[in-house]
Enzyme design. Structure first.
Site, short mmCIF file in Angstrom:
data_model
loop_
_atom_site.label_atom_id
_atom_site.label_comp_id
_atom_site.label_asym_id
_atom_site.label_seq_id
_atom_site.Cartn_x
_atom_site.Cartn_y
_atom_site.Cartn_z
N ASP A 1 0.74 -0.87 -0.07
CA ASP A 1 -0.59 0.17 -0.20
C ASP A 1 0.91 1.43 0.08
OD1 ASP A 1 1.20 0.65 3.26
OD2 ASP A 1 0.07 -1.09 3.24
N GLU B 1 21.55 -23.83 -18.03
CA GLU B 1 20.79 -22.69 -17.49
C GLU B 1 21.86 -21.78 -16.91
OE1 GLU B 1 17.16 -25.22 -16.06
OE2 GLU B 1 19.16 -25.81 -15.10
#
Ligand code: DGJ
Length: 749
Positions: free
Chosen positions: A536, A616
């Site tokens: 928020d 990877e």
């Protein structure tokens, strides 16, 4: 632009670049809300509200014979209490002597000043570029002496108006507030949809759009946190509004605790929104001479659709809400050990992760939960913020030195607002926890909530955390909070003040955060509450970034980040690449796609890199280079949503744009046989400018349609902005599980 007062008509006009906000003191001294919406010129708005007698809507006393002037019908700027307006009320106030609940505010005075007001003890917007003006209107209830101070901060260029309220007891008797909203917004005309962001732990901020019924709709949290479940940010938009068109109003409370927004459509079709602190179990004792401040709300209005509204909030939150020196700074790519080790680690295993990470280009090692007290699982140790030397012999500093020697920064996890029953802190101060007298408390993650409203708790944590930060070279803090507040009772407050506990908690948290972020400006703070349980504007005043969700599954993150993007910018969304099968969903998503999704946030890793194959590892190196290379357009570009998961369930796509470049990302979530071409109309480009289009990476299996050439032959093409926006672009043909693609556009000089 700015704030004007017309004394002849007693009218206040707040003019921003594209909006007008107007109020008027009526003949009786009440402050009526006249208009908020797209910019308007001259005209007498009084004519929009002709006197009309509505049955069962009471009249102001002086109008009792004439009738037709009712507080229950007229748009109000902030309601009174119990004086004839039966719609949603902003305030419940009780006289401490008589027990009467009542207030009816009359205009007293006003002041217009350059700059932006501040709120003592509460986070609020700051006037970064000295562009704001403040309007302060004082209203007074003649019976109780209660003064209502309405505060408006006008950021004209940004189309943002901030609002807050201060209530002062200027009377002689004690008063008791039982509800004190921050703002009321009356929209007398129009049919509105509510857009809100609901969810649960590990699935936060799912966007939902629904037409408003003739009833009261509530978006709220009583959890002592803004919550995973109902984000406090809401939007009202015209039924026909889209991403690019239509009138939209945003309402964003700058508050992180229990909140409540109610929206009522009344008998005449007027829509009233009242927002502020949740009033359940809330009360505030106001002795003569005392005042109470309700948290700030950020209002924004735009005629240009939901996308434009989001971009306004993104800019405003970064510029005028975040205070951290890191809000525009380049932040390090991090590796967090949580999903790699959980509680099972020691100096050596963390150093192994750090070494591997450093070799791949990661810039910061973050040590998560479990480094302190006797914390080998989540049942013990919270509160004991002293290093567990069994895991980390010699303390944190030897580990930090080894991490620093790799050229990496070091960051640390804390959860200061909580305490475990099995901790030295709880044994020493059981009264510091929130528990109800005579009852065993409900336990969340087997921990209790500290009473942050007690100054001694805030002082203790200030001292402990400051020592930790002073004695160790820590450059990042992840501030977690892993349960909601139940059993709310403060052992430090008298019976008549128990209703203040939840809000006092937030004031204590804000005080602690203010002290620490001021004292340690070089530390990057990331907020977290079991993922995105406190995402928020209040938290963003202290934290430039917040961990978006404990759900690190890239496909689920698409929906979480999509919903979050309506109010909050990319630069504040914590997002990591994690291992597959994913720990929360068991799904496997290509490593490249995981990175494309995490790159739309602050970008980091949260897995055991030691388990990756060489191929990877090469991908990780490339991903970090890609992120760093396009950092500016990702973090600072204007954000456009290119898909609506409800309408285009095949893929999720988004785009960021700066004046010189643009990055488009797409993840195919539902591959189809005999697939239709993936056609995207881009946004935010300059119509007449030319752009060179590069397909950066196609992260997944690409197949050429059997029928002919891959339509991706536009690669390297030079196209006008207008062509890319209105005719569109065909992306490469993608198949497989969750493939993705990124396009990079360079604007040609
Ligand atoms: C919840 C957070 O969201 C996770 O990332 C992790 O830090 C755990 N808490 C640790 O307990």
């Amino acid at each position: 632009m700015g704030i004007q007062f017309d004394a002849a008509t007693s009218t206040f006009t707040l003019q921003t670049a594209r909006t007008t906000y107007r109020m008027r003191v009526d003949e009786r001294g009440r402050l009526l809300h006249m208009y908020y919406g797209r910019r308007i010129g001259r005209g007498d708005l009084r004519e929009l509200y002709p006197p009309a007698d509505h049955g069962f809507s009471p009249d102001y006393y002086p109008c009792r014979r004439r009738r037709g002037v009712s507080p229950d019908v007229l748009p109000q700027e902030y309601t009174g209490c119990n004086v004839g307006d039966f719609r949603l009320s902003c305030l419940v106030v009780r006289d401490g002597m008589t027990g009467a609940a009542g207030a009816d505010f009359l205009y007293d005075s006003h002041e217009i000043t350059p700059g932006k007001y501040t709120l003592e003890g509460l986070p609020c917007a700051h006037d970064e570029d000295s562009e704001a003006e403040t309007l302060c209107i004082r209203m007074k209830d003649p019976v109780t002496g209660l003064v209502l101070v309405l505060l408006y901060g006008v950021f004209a260029r940004q189309d943002v108006i901030t609002r807050a309220v201060r209530l002062e007891n200027a009377g002689t008797a004690p008063l008791r507030l039982e509800k004190a909203a921050s703002a009321c917004l009356d929209l007398p005309f129009g049919d509105w949809d509510l857009v809100h962001f609901h969810g649960r732990h590990a699935m936060e901020r799912k966007m939902e759009r629904t037409p408003l019924p003739h009833a009261i709709t509530t978006v709220s949290s009583t959890r002592g946190a803004s919550s995973h479940h109902h984000n406090p940010f809401v939007i009202l938009c015209d039924h026909t509004a889209t991403e690019d068109h239509g009138l939209c109003y945003g309402v964003m409370p700058v508050y992180s605790g229990s909140h409540r927004t109610d929206i009522e459509v009344d008998q005449n079709g007027l829509t009233r929104l009242v927002t502020g602190l949740h009033d359940e179990r809330f009360s505030w004792q106001l002795e003569p001479g005392e005042s109470f401040t309700a948290p700030e709300v950020l209002l924004c209005c735009t005629p240009d659709g939901l996308g434009d509204l989001s971009r306004h909030y993104h800019t405003f939150l970064r510029r005028n809400i975040c205070r951290s020196p890191f809000r525009y700074a380049r932040r390090p790519v991090l590796i967090n050990n949580w999903e790699a080790t959980y509680f099972d680690f020691n100096t050596e295993s963390i150093c192994r992760i750090a070494e591997k990470a450093a070799s791949l280009g990661v810039e910061m090692m973050v040590l998560d939960d479990g480094w302190f007290g006797k914390r080998d699982d989540d049942n013990t140790g919270l509160g004991d913020w002293f290093v567990n030397e069994k895991k980390l012999p010699g303390g944190l500093q030897p580990l930090i030195e080894r991490v620093n020697a790799l050229g990496m920064k070091f960051g640390l996890w804390v959860e200061p607002e909580m305490v475990s029953e099995d901790s030295d802190l709880y044994r020493a101060h059981p009264d510091w926890a929130l528990t109800l007298p005579g009852r065993t408390p409900a336990m969340g993650r087997n921990q209790l909530v500290l009473d942050m409203g007690r100054p001694e708790v805030v002082d203790y944590l200030t001292q402990r955390l400051s020592t930790l930060l002073r004695e160790n070279h820590i450059e990042y803090i992840k501030w977690d909070m892993n349960r909601n507040m139940s059993d709310v009772y403060s052992r430090a407050l008298p019976p008549e003040r128990q209703g203040e506990t939840t809000h006092r908690y937030m004031l204590g948290v804000y005080k602690l955060l203010d002290r620490l972020t001021t004292a340690f400006p070089h530390v990057l703070f990331e907020g977290c509450a079991g993922g995105g349980g406190r995402f928020d504007a209040g938290m963003l005043c202290y934290f430039p970034q917040i961990w978006c969700s404990d759900n690190t599954d890239a496909i689920e993150r698409l929906s979480i980040q999509h919903g979050t993007s309506f109010g909050y910018p990319v630069s504040c969304m914590g997002a990591h690449v994690s291992a597959c099968p994913n720990h929360q969903t068991g799904r496997t998503v290509p490593l490249w796609t995981r990175a494309v999704v995490a790159m739309s946030g602050t970008f980091g890793y949260e897995l055991d890199l030691g388990r990756l194959t060489d191929e990877e590892c090469d991908q990780v190196r490339d991903q970090i280079k890609t992120f760093q290379r396009y950092y500016d357009v990702i973090q600072n570009g204007a954000y456009y949503r290119l898909s609506d998961p409800d309408r285009q369930p095949r893929y999720v796509a988004w785009q960021t744009v700066t004046p010189t470049e643009s990055l488009v990302s797409l993840v195919l979530t539902h591959p189809e046989a005999n697939a239709r071409p993936l056609h995207l109309c881009l946004k935010g480009l300059e119509e007449d400018a030319l752009y060179k289009v590069d397909e950066l990476n196609v992260y997944g299996v690409t197949a050429t349609p059997e029928s002919g050439d891959n339509p991706a032959s536009q690669v390297g093409a030079v196209c006008s902005g207008s062509m890319l926006m209105y005719a569109g672009y065909i992306l490469p043909h993608l198949i497989g599980d969750a493939p993705s693609v990124q396009l990079h556009l360079t604007r040609l000089p």
